[in-house]
Design an enzyme around this catalytic site. Sequence first.
Site, PDB file in Angstrom:
ATOM      1  N   HIS A  55       0.764  -1.346   0.101  1.00  0.00           N
ATOM      2  CA  HIS A  55       0.046   0.027   0.021  1.00  0.00           C
ATOM      3  C   HIS A  55       0.867   1.437  -0.008  1.00  0.00           C
ATOM      4  O   HIS A  55       1.997   1.234   0.640  1.00  0.00           O
ATOM      5  CB  HIS A  55      -0.946   0.077   1.338  1.00  0.00           C
ATOM      6  CG  HIS A  55      -1.768  -1.360   1.117  1.00  0.00           C
ATOM      7  ND1 HIS A  55      -3.121  -0.980   0.842  1.00  0.00           N
ATOM      8  CD2 HIS A  55      -1.935  -2.483   1.625  1.00  0.00           C
ATOM      9  CE1 HIS A  55      -3.717  -1.996   1.012  1.00  0.00           C
ATOM     10  NE2 HIS A  55      -3.071  -2.975   1.373  1.00  0.00           N
ATOM     11  N   ARG A 111      25.822 -17.417  -0.141  1.00  0.00           N
ATOM     12  CA  ARG A 111      26.794 -18.053  -0.991  1.00  0.00           C
ATOM     13  C   ARG A 111      26.172 -18.503  -2.193  1.00  0.00           C
ATOM     14  O   ARG A 111      24.739 -18.642  -2.177  1.00  0.00           O
ATOM     15  CB  ARG A 111      27.760 -18.922  -0.181  1.00  0.00           C
ATOM     16  CG  ARG A 111      27.037 -20.201   0.196  1.00  0.00           C
ATOM     17  CD  ARG A 111      27.995 -21.046   0.810  1.00  0.00           C
ATOM     18  NE  ARG A 111      27.166 -22.108   1.552  1.00  0.00           N
ATOM     19  CZ  ARG A 111      26.911 -23.622   0.964  1.00  0.00           C
ATOM     20  NH1 ARG A 111      27.056 -23.491  -0.305  1.00  0.00           N
ATOM     21  NH2 ARG A 111      26.212 -24.204   1.845  1.00  0.00           N
TER      22      ARG A 111
END
Length: 174
Positions: free
Chosen positions: A92, A162
Amino acid sequence: CFEYPGNIRLAAGCRIARNAILRANTDRAEGVSVGERSHVQEFVLINANRGYVTVAEDSWVGPHSVVYGNGGVRIGSNFMIANHCAINTVSHHSDRFDIPMREQGLFVDPVVIEDDVWLGVGAIILQGVTIGKGSIIAAGAVVNKDVPPYSIAVGVPARVLRRREGAPPSGDDS
């Protein structure tokens, strides 16, 4: 429960649990679709809400998960979503103080989740995000930006920890 069943497409061999809700309240041609051999578990809500949600083949949507398709959601094949996850394509506006936030309008952006992605328990995916092929999103992570293919993302907000060991080199994500 199927709401607006004319906009729902279920492929051969998919399974929808008894207490799942598929709500295709949209004029979009894509509506809600679930691919071959995919499973939607108990108490899942998939809500197109003027957008669309497509789940490709051989995917799993875990119990108590929610997918809001306002901005459009495309989920690839061999996708796994654990329980209590959320995929959200809407938020919103909140800049004004003279009217309630719910009356200020919406931001909607699509979510794309490529093939062979795993969302851990309670992961949240926010609008405008693409999660690359073969990625893992840790339990409880909140993803608010793109995740490259074969990555492991953790935390709030999620950050790439990673690359998955043994993943194809970048650019060779076939």
